[in-house]
Design a protein around this motif. Structure first.
Motif, PDB file in Angstrom:
ATOM      1  N   ARG A  76       0.839  -1.203   0.000  1.00 47.86           N
ATOM      2  CA  ARG A  76       0.000   0.000   0.000  1.00 47.86           C
ATOM      3  C   ARG A  76       0.867   1.245   0.000  1.00 47.86           C
ATOM      4  NH1 ARG A  76      -4.897  -0.792   3.241  1.00 47.86           N
ATOM      5  NH2 ARG A  76      -5.262   1.428   3.031  1.00 47.86           N
ATOM      6  N   TRP A  77       0.342   2.317  -0.572  1.00 49.44           N
ATOM      7  CA  TRP A  77       0.946   3.639  -0.492  1.00 49.44           C
ATOM      8  C   TRP A  77       0.315   4.357   0.685  1.00 49.44           C
ATOM      9  CZ3 TRP A  77       4.990   5.369  -3.307  1.00 49.44           C
ATOM     10  CH2 TRP A  77       5.360   4.594  -4.397  1.00 49.44           C
ATOM     11  N   VAL A  78       1.142   4.946   1.530  1.00 50.33           N
ATOM     12  CA  VAL A  78       0.648   5.582   2.749  1.00 50.33           C
ATOM     13  C   VAL A  78       1.432   6.859   3.053  1.00 50.33           C
ATOM     14  CG1 VAL A  78      -0.201   3.435   3.813  1.00 50.33           C
ATOM     15  CG2 VAL A  78       2.177   4.157   4.190  1.00 50.33           C
ATOM     16  N   TRP A  79       0.806   7.735   3.834  1.00 50.17           N
ATOM     17  CA  TRP A  79       1.475   8.912   4.388  1.00 50.17           C
ATOM     18  C   TRP A  79       2.033   8.529   5.741  1.00 50.17           C
ATOM     19  CZ3 TRP A  79       2.607  13.087   1.727  1.00 50.17           C
ATOM     20  CH2 TRP A  79       1.815  13.459   0.642  1.00 50.17           C
ATOM     21  N   GLU A  80       3.286   8.936   6.009  1.00 47.16           N
ATOM     22  CA  GLU A  80       3.915   8.644   7.294  1.00 47.16           C
ATOM     23  C   GLU A  80       4.705   9.842   7.788  1.00 47.16           C
ATOM     24  OE1 GLU A  80       6.424   5.197   7.026  1.00 47.16           O
ATOM     25  OE2 GLU A  80       4.735   3.847   6.751  1.00 47.16           O
ATOM     26  N   LEU A  81       4.881   9.881   9.093  1.00 48.85           N
ATOM     27  CA  LEU A  81       5.790  10.846   9.691  1.00 48.85           C
ATOM     28  C   LEU A  81       7.216  10.368   9.467  1.00 48.85           C
ATOM     29  CD1 LEU A  81       4.033  11.326  13.146  1.00 48.85           C
ATOM     30  CD2 LEU A  81       3.959  12.883  11.181  1.00 48.85           C
ATOM     31  N   VAL A 100      14.333  13.338  10.180  1.00 49.15           N
ATOM     32  CA  VAL A 100      13.529  14.326   9.451  1.00 49.15           C
ATOM     33  C   VAL A 100      14.376  14.957   8.354  1.00 49.15           C
ATOM     34  CG1 VAL A 100      12.348  16.570   9.587  1.00 49.15           C
ATOM     35  CG2 VAL A 100      11.927  14.840  11.337  1.00 49.15           C
ATOM     36  N   GLU A 101      15.565  15.404   8.728  1.00 46.81           N
ATOM     37  CA  GLU A 101      16.420  16.081   7.749  1.00 46.81           C
ATOM     38  C   GLU A 101      16.859  15.131   6.637  1.00 46.81           C
ATOM     39  OE1 GLU A 101      20.500  18.721   7.589  1.00 46.81           O
ATOM     40  OE2 GLU A 101      19.353  18.674   9.460  1.00 46.81           O
ATOM     41  N   GLU A 102      17.278  13.921   6.993  1.00 49.41           N
ATOM     42  CA  GLU A 102      17.729  12.960   5.978  1.00 49.41           C
ATOM     43  C   GLU A 102      16.613  12.562   5.020  1.00 49.41           C
ATOM     44  OE1 GLU A 102      21.076  10.681   8.756  1.00 49.41           O
ATOM     45  OE2 GLU A 102      19.340   9.557   8.036  1.00 49.41           O
ATOM     46  N   GLU A 103      15.415  12.378   5.552  1.00 46.93           N
ATOM     47  CA  GLU A 103      14.324  11.859   4.725  1.00 46.93           C
ATOM     48  C   GLU A 103      13.535  12.930   3.986  1.00 46.93           C
ATOM     49  OE1 GLU A 103      13.486   7.865   7.410  1.00 46.93           O
ATOM     50  OE2 GLU A 103      12.043   9.500   7.502  1.00 46.93           O
ATOM     51  N   THR A 104      13.581  14.179   4.458  1.00 46.27           N
ATOM     52  CA  THR A 104      12.715  15.201   3.865  1.00 46.27           C
ATOM     53  C   THR A 104      13.436  16.433   3.355  1.00 46.27           C
ATOM     54  OG1 THR A 104      12.299  16.458   5.909  1.00 46.27           O
ATOM     55  CG2 THR A 104      10.889  14.515   5.484  1.00 46.27           C
ATOM     56  N   GLY A 105      14.660  16.690   3.831  1.00 50.82           N
ATOM     57  CA  GLY A 105      15.354  17.917   3.467  1.00 50.82           C
ATOM     58  C   GLY A 105      14.972  19.110   4.335  1.00 50.82           C
ATOM     59  N   ILE A 143      15.293  13.896  -2.372  1.00 53.67           N
ATOM     60  CA  ILE A 143      14.516  12.899  -1.639  1.00 53.67           C
ATOM     61  C   ILE A 143      15.107  11.531  -1.973  1.00 53.67           C
ATOM     62  CG2 ILE A 143      12.262  11.799  -1.385  1.00 53.67           C
ATOM     63  CD1 ILE A 143      10.985  14.478  -2.099  1.00 53.67           C
ATOM     64  N   ASP A 144      15.410  10.765  -0.964  1.00 49.60           N
ATOM     65  CA  ASP A 144      15.940   9.414  -1.142  1.00 49.60           C
ATOM     66  C   ASP A 144      14.824   8.536  -1.690  1.00 49.60           C
ATOM     67  OD1 ASP A 144      16.909   6.816  -0.912  1.00 49.60           O
ATOM     68  OD2 ASP A 144      17.719   7.112   1.099  1.00 49.60           O
ATOM     69  N   ILE A 145      15.014   8.013  -2.918  1.00 50.68           N
ATOM     70  CA  ILE A 145      13.957   7.205  -3.522  1.00 50.68           C
ATOM     71  C   ILE A 145      13.689   5.928  -2.731  1.00 50.68           C
ATOM     72  CG2 ILE A 145      14.325   8.127  -5.830  1.00 50.68           C
ATOM     73  CD1 ILE A 145      15.732   5.409  -6.477  1.00 50.68           C
ATOM     74  N   ASN A 146      14.612   5.554  -1.856  1.00 42.82           N
ATOM     75  CA  ASN A 146      14.391   4.385  -1.004  1.00 42.82           C
ATOM     76  C   ASN A 146      13.518   4.714   0.195  1.00 42.82           C
ATOM     77  OD1 ASN A 146      16.082   2.693  -2.585  1.00 42.82           O
ATOM     78  ND2 ASN A 146      17.853   3.650  -1.628  1.00 42.82           N
ATOM     79  N   GLU A 147      13.308   5.992   0.462  1.00 41.17           N
ATOM     80  CA  GLU A 147      12.527   6.418   1.626  1.00 41.17           C
ATOM     81  C   GLU A 147      11.122   6.872   1.259  1.00 41.17           C
ATOM     82  OE1 GLU A 147      13.271   6.124   4.744  1.00 41.17           O
ATOM     83  OE2 GLU A 147      15.405   5.726   4.664  1.00 41.17           O
ATOM     84  N   ALA A 148      10.986   7.663   0.184  1.00 45.69           N
ATOM     85  CA  ALA A 148       9.673   8.242  -0.105  1.00 45.69           C
ATOM     86  C   ALA A 148       9.524   8.581  -1.579  1.00 45.69           C
ATOM     87  CB  ALA A 148       9.478   9.506   0.727  1.00 45.69           C
ATOM     88  N   GLU A 149       8.306   8.555  -2.048  1.00 43.22           N
ATOM     89  CA  GLU A 149       7.965   9.001  -3.386  1.00 43.22           C
ATOM     90  C   GLU A 149       7.923  10.524  -3.420  1.00 43.22           C
ATOM     91  OE1 GLU A 149       6.652   9.402  -7.306  1.00 43.22           O
ATOM     92  OE2 GLU A 149       7.523   7.652  -6.320  1.00 43.22           O
ATOM     93  N   ARG A 150       7.352  11.084  -2.341  1.00 46.57           N
ATOM     94  CA  ARG A 150       7.311  12.549  -2.228  1.00 46.57           C
ATOM     95  C   ARG A 150       7.195  12.950  -0.770  1.00 46.57           C
ATOM     96  NH1 ARG A 150       1.848  12.017  -4.812  1.00 46.57           N
ATOM     97  NH2 ARG A 150       0.378  12.225  -3.109  1.00 46.57           N
ATOM     98  N   VAL A 151       7.525  14.209  -0.536  1.00 45.07           N
ATOM     99  CA  VAL A 151       7.436  14.821   0.786  1.00 45.07           C
ATOM    100  C   VAL A 151       6.509  16.012   0.628  1.00 45.07           C
ATOM    101  CG1 VAL A 151       8.725  16.106   2.532  1.00 45.07           C
ATOM    102  CG2 VAL A 151       9.736  14.067   1.473  1.00 45.07           C
ATOM    103  N   ALA A 152       5.591  16.198   1.586  1.00 50.30           N
ATOM    104  CA  ALA A 152       4.643  17.306   1.469  1.00 50.30           C
ATOM    105  C   ALA A 152       4.206  17.798   2.840  1.00 50.30           C
ATOM    106  CB  ALA A 152       3.412  16.861   0.675  1.00 50.30           C
ATOM    107  N   TRP A 153       3.760  19.054   2.850  1.00 48.65           N
ATOM    108  CA  TRP A 153       3.114  19.619   4.034  1.00 48.65           C
ATOM    109  C   TRP A 153       1.636  19.314   3.887  1.00 48.65           C
ATOM    110  CZ3 TRP A 153       5.652  21.337   8.161  1.00 48.65           C
ATOM    111  CH2 TRP A 153       7.005  21.634   8.023  1.00 48.65           C
ATOM    112  N   VAL A 154       1.145  18.389   4.700  1.00 49.21           N
ATOM    113  CA  VAL A 154      -0.240  17.922   4.632  1.00 49.21           C
ATOM    114  C   VAL A 154      -1.081  18.737   5.610  1.00 49.21           C
ATOM    115  CG1 VAL A 154      -1.723  15.929   5.055  1.00 49.21           C
ATOM    116  CG2 VAL A 154       0.509  15.604   3.956  1.00 49.21           C
ATOM    117  N   PRO A 155      -2.191  19.326   5.138  1.00 49.42           N
ATOM    118  CA  PRO A 155      -3.040  20.090   6.056  1.00 49.42           C
ATOM    119  C   PRO A 155      -3.583  19.190   7.172  1.00 49.42           C
ATOM    120  CG  PRO A 155      -3.648  20.510   3.766  1.00 49.42           C
ATOM    121  CD  PRO A 155      -2.679  19.374   3.761  1.00 49.42           C
ATOM    122  N   LEU A 156      -3.465  19.637   8.413  1.00 48.39           N
ATOM    123  CA  LEU A 156      -4.020  18.866   9.534  1.00 48.39           C
ATOM    124  C   LEU A 156      -5.516  18.652   9.356  1.00 48.39           C
ATOM    125  CD1 LEU A 156      -2.180  20.240  12.695  1.00 48.39           C
ATOM    126  CD2 LEU A 156      -2.042  17.949  11.729  1.00 48.39           C
TER     127      LEU A 156
END
Length: 188
Positions: A76-81, A100-105, A143-156
């Motif tokens: 499955r594709w999921v959003w994660e912290l 956080v820094e390594e995985e998201t910049g 973005i490390d392709i082994n960690e995530a497809e994308r990084v985003a600020w998701v509205p709470l």
């Protein structure tokens, strides 16, 4: 039942564990367990290193930094912290910020303890420590392709719907997000 009263009468007794496999990130064993009424059975036990994750809120506290990634174990594709395993002798708050820094910049501006949980309380010892950052600075990097497809600020405000749709499944992500929604951090 008084939760503050004596509890020894209901404590399970472990008569030993037989190691089945032992690797850097997991020790799998079979425990011989005796219940208070004398019934005995064997139970698989997983022992894993601590993990540290961080809820990074934007400056007004309306969005959270998350990663969209594929989890092969349930396909499955999921959003994660962002987060990861705590290195031996490393402060978990340092781990969370580093991950956080390594995985998201993004570099967290602050770090404070938020919660601790055991995602698989019946069979595993893998404490997950959650931290909160109020704001982050973009420091760049790919973005490390082994960690995530994308990084985003998701509205709470979208988190409840994303949970309902099965886009947020991880126990630590759920606990962290629901914690900041239920108990909004004071603005600083």
């Amino acid at each position: 039942m008084d939760p503050d009263g004596p509890v020894e009468a209901t404590k399970w007794t472990i008569h030993g564990e037989r190691v089945v496999d032992d690797t850097r990130r997991l020790r799998l064993s079979v425990a011989s367990v005796e219940l208070p009424d004398g019934v005995t059975f064997e139970q698989y036990v997983m022992r894993m290193p601590k993990a540290a994750m961080m809820v990074v809120l934007d400056n007004p506290g309306t969005s959270v930094l998350m990663m969209w990634r594929h989890r092969w174990i349930f396909d499955r594709w999921v959003w994660e912290l962002p987060g990861g395993y705590v290195d031996p002798d490393e402060d978990p708050a340092i781990t969370a910020a580093r991950e956080v820094e390594e995985e998201t910049g993004w570099r967290p501006r602050t770090s404070e303890p938020l919660a601790s949980l055991q995602p698989n309380v019946g069979i595993a010892d893998n404490e997950n420590l959650l931290f909160l950052s109020r704001g982050a600075e973009y420091v760049g990097g790919d973005i490390d392709i082994n960690e995530a497809e994308r990084v985003a600020w998701v509205p709470l405000s979208s988190v409840r719907e994303r949970i309902r749709k099965g886009e947020i499944l991880g126990a630590s992500s759920l606990v962290g997000l629901l914690h900041v929604i239920a108990f909004p951090p004071d603005a600083r």
